[in-house]
Design an enzyme around this catalytic site. Structure first.
Site, mmCIF file in Angstrom:
data_model
loop_
_atom_site.group_PDB
_atom_site.id
_atom_site.type_symbol
_atom_site.label_atom_id
_atom_site.label_comp_id
_atom_site.label_asym_id
_atom_site.label_seq_id
_atom_site.Cartn_x
_atom_site.Cartn_y
_atom_site.Cartn_z
ATOM 1 N N GLN A 18 -44.338 18.018 22.513
ATOM 2 C CA GLN A 18 -44.864 19.156 21.635
ATOM 3 C C GLN A 18 -44.191 19.140 20.105
ATOM 4 O OE1 GLN A 18 -43.153 23.209 21.590
ATOM 5 N NE2 GLN A 18 -45.118 23.963 22.596
ATOM 6 N N GLY A 19 -45.362 18.936 19.086
ATOM 7 C CA GLY A 19 -44.705 18.748 17.846
ATOM 8 C C GLY A 19 -45.203 20.069 17.007
ATOM 9 N N SER A 22 -42.449 22.779 15.871
ATOM 10 C CA SER A 22 -41.529 23.238 15.007
ATOM 11 C C SER A 22 -41.105 22.389 14.120
ATOM 12 C CB SER A 22 -39.954 23.498 15.669
ATOM 13 O OG SER A 22 -40.243 24.729 16.624
ATOM 14 N N GLU A 66 -46.910 28.785 27.951
ATOM 15 C CA GLU A 66 -45.440 28.242 28.181
ATOM 16 C C GLU A 66 -44.653 29.454 28.678
ATOM 17 O OE1 GLU A 66 -43.244 27.612 24.327
ATOM 18 O OE2 GLU A 66 -41.700 26.690 25.415
#
Lengths: 339, 379
Positions: B124-125, B127, B242
């Site tokens: 997951q990109g 932050s 999530e």
């Protein structure tokens, strides 16, 4: 799996909320607290609805519902901070129904369940001064002076009034050993009473939180509502955290009393310990959010704050209940030195 | 109100329990290395072959169409039996559900099956160094180029980036739009040119996370999920899944840790220490409140269809309980707690991130105050 109230339970809770709100506006609570009395006409009306007998079997004149339903009524009594002998009469009903002799049941349950008479009951263990709730004016008293549970009429014992900081309920002390034994096993009833009382504490916490949130929305300082500042809004968020933990554990415990008795001892102690702490922490934080105004005699938060403080120490202090939780969680028993 | 399982839920639980007794591979080798990852990939393959990967995905996409309660029962049984996490947890919990909810037909055909089998790992990109809690301020740029986009920028706190084939990437496609609107959600190929992954060593000594550097890296148009400029809404769905997907299992694993801690306390002869008992009781109540709160949230979510903001309380609670647990373990161990490499020391240090990852406790308090209690916004 469904962790939510069913339609009937929801209706009981909503009806109680509405009725108590109209009968116990905060001016009324104040008037009764300052005179240290109950309103007989209101009790006649509410008692007449059979609330005290909600968890008493139908064959004894009750409604035959469960501890979940009783706990919900108590939550609403706490929410209203209502000066009302409901909890004491319901609690005595549970003791007599589950542990009384046939004769005791016949003598007291129909009249208690229909609100025609009220009962006084102990709120602390015998070694902790035998504080009684609602003993004055009651037709029957349940008590335990260390020799086992007994039932007496007021003429058979001595009752002396006790002025506690909480004036929304009547407290007293009892001496003497009159009356008759209650022959049965009262462990289940004690756990159920403790859970119903945790319900009341949860209701007190809920209302103290709502008062803080409402004030934080309205009150302006430095040009904006104080609830926009994180110092205040995070304190309110923590109140919800406390209230919801107390509610989860209390509802679960009430369900255990009705449906899963093997989990009851742990569940009851967790509920009472958590709800006690939540009621006090939320009331104290609510006073802080209100600032100086809630420190004045004229502000109504004091009734919730004081009732929360006194109630948290009844039916076992949080410390004693946590000791029991540690025991059941796997550390083994250890008798505490004192309360 | 009925906290027992229905007959069919019970049958489902028994099926899972029976299957786990036969197939649970036990604890993974040492944490944090490639061998562990391959071990978990093998475990996911076993789960997939039995039809348990993507349990709650619709059947047409290779799932089993399980209810949220069944998914939660499965996660709980997995945690109770102390089985390892499947390798592609981010693909299963976030990537797949997002493709199902927002992807087009080709994307569904291309991406879903390899997520389930564990063949293609997802990361997951989101932050960035300057965009943590304020995620929508992200600066990674996507510039239109030749049937696709060129990405330049930096991402941080990316789990599994070095193992991943695909990255759920948020990048700014329109710097002129208001900050929530100019963002697009890409499925980015980690094998493309112009991408560099650097491990990020954390206070535990291991490198669970990575930084990713993008330098003019190309991603084709067909890898955009949802609308160009509509990435923020897609990302919100990801974050909601999530929190909802990981909650129940998290409660059980804290409960397992508390049982371990109680055994440790007994072993060290501290079971009668009143201070220790009081802290254990508080932890027990916290763990139970977390479990029961999870059940309440699940009931409410089943009725409403989507998770509500009150899920934020659970994440906050979990972080707080897990950190207190680590602190008590350190106190119980005394001087031995300082020994490097000790399991409890690792758990203690790792728990410090719990109140930051997946939403800081401060952000969660803002969500509770504004969206549950209705207090005015700060901004």
């Amino acid at each position: 799996m469904n962790f939510d109230l069913n339609d009937e339970q929801r209706a009981i809770k909503d009806t109680a909320r509405e009725l108590l709100a109209s009968r116990f506006k905060l001016d009324k609570v104040r008037e009764l607290a300052e005179s240290g009395s109950y309103d007989d006409a209101i009790w006649k009306e509410i008692g007449g609805l059979g609330w005290a007998g909600i968890a008493v079997p139908e064959e004894h004149g009750g409604q035959g519902l469960g501890i979940v339903e009783l706990m919900l009524l108590c939550e609403e009594v706490g929410y209203a901070c209502a000066p009302l002998p409901l909890f004491s009469s319901a609690a005595a009903g549970l003791v007599i129904a589950s542990a009384g002799s046939d004769e005791q049941r016949e003598r007291w349950l129909p009249e208690l369940s229909s609100g025609q008479v009220t009962a006084g009951i102990p709120a602390t263990a015998p070694e902790d001064d035998s504080v009684m709730i609602d003993a004055d004016g009651a037709a029957v008293l349940a008590f335990d002076r260390g020799e086992g549970p007994r039932l007496a009429e007021p003429s058979e014992v001595e009752i002396s009034g006790l002025d506690l900081i909480d004036r929304t309920r009547r407290y007293s002390q009892l001496s003497g050993e009159g009356g008759q034994e209650i022959p049965g096993e009262i462990d289940w009833a004690l756990a159920a009473i403790t859970i119903a009382f945790a319900g009341e504490l949860t209701g007190l916490a809920q209302r103290a939180m709502e008062m803080a949130v409402e004030y934080a929305r309205d009150r302006e300082q430095f040009g904006r509502p104080i609830g926009a500042y994180q110092g205040v809004s995070h304190a309110c968020a923590k109140m919800l955290y406390d209230v919801e933990e107390a509610r989860s554990l209390t509802y679960y415990a009430a369900w255990c009393a009705d449906a899963q008795p093997e989990s009851l001892p742990l569940a009851a102690s967790m509920a009472k310990a958590r709800a006690s702490e939540a009621a006090w922490d939320v009331a104290a934080a609510s006073l802080q959010v209100h600032g100086g105004i809630a420190f004045t005699w004229e502000h109504d938060l004091q009734f919730f704050l004081k009732r929360a403080r006194v109630s948290s120490g009844l039916y076992g202090t949080p410390r004693r209940h946590r000791n029991r939780v540690a025991d059941i969680a796997g550390l083994g028993s250890l008798e505490p030195a004192t309360a | 109100m009925d906290l027992t399982l229905t007959t069919s839920e019970q049958a489902f639980r028994d099926e899972i329990r029976g299957w786990l007794e036969q197939n649970n591979p036990g604890a993974a080798p040492v944490a944090g290395d490639d061998a562990e990852f391959e071990f978990r990939r093998g475990w996911q393959k076993t789960m997939h072959e039995a039809g348990f990967a993507g349990l709650s995905w619709p059947e047409e996409y290779g799932g089993r169409g399980a209810s949220m309660i069944e998914q939660s029962i499965f996660n709980q049984e997995l945690a109770l039996s102390r089985a390892p996490m499947p390798a592609n947890v981010l693909g299963l919990v976030m990537g797949g559900p997002v493709v199902i909810a927002h992807g087009d037909t080709e994307q569904k055909e291309r991406y879903l099956e390899p997520i389930l089998s564990g063949e293609e790992i997802w990361c997951q990109g989101f932050s960035e160094p300057d965009s943590g809690s304020d995620l929508a301020s992200l600066k990674t740029r996507a510039v239109k180029s030749n049937g696709g986009w060129r990405i330049t920028g930096q991402k941080v706190w990316t789990t599994y980036a070095h193992e991943a084939k695909w990255c759920m990437l948020l990048a700014r496609t329109d710097p002129e739009s208001p900050k929530h609107r100019g963002i697009t959600y890409f499925i980015f190929d980690m094998e493309a040119d112009g991408v560099e992954v650097r491990p990020l060593r954390q206070i535990t000594g291991e490198a669970e996370f990575n930084e990713i550097f993008f330098e003019d890296a190309y991603v084709p148009d067909e890898n955009v999920v949802g609308e160009v400029g509509g990435g923020w809404q897609v990302a919100i769905t990801t974050l909601m899944f999530e929190r909802a997907g990981l909650g129940a299992a998290a409660a059980i694993s804290v409960s397992n840790s508390l049982d371990d801690l109680i055994a440790l306390i007994r072993e060290r002869g501290l079971a009668e220490d009143p201070m220790v008992r009081d802290r254990v009781a508080r932890l027990k109540m916290g763990v139970e409140a977390l479990r029961l709160g999870g059940m309440r949230t699940l009931t409410r979510t089943m009725k409403a269809g989507i998770p509500g903001p009150e899920g934020s309380l659970g994440k906050w609670e979990w972080a707080s309980v897990n950190q207190e647990l680590g602190e008590l373990a350190m106190d119980v161990l005394g001087p031995a707690a300082a020994v490097d490499g000790e399991e409890w020391t690792y758990r203690f240090l790792r728990s410090r991130a719990n109140s930051i990852e997946g939403g800081t406790t401060e952000v969660l308090k803002n969500i509770v105050a504004e969206r549950v209690l209705g207090l005015p916004k700060l901004r």
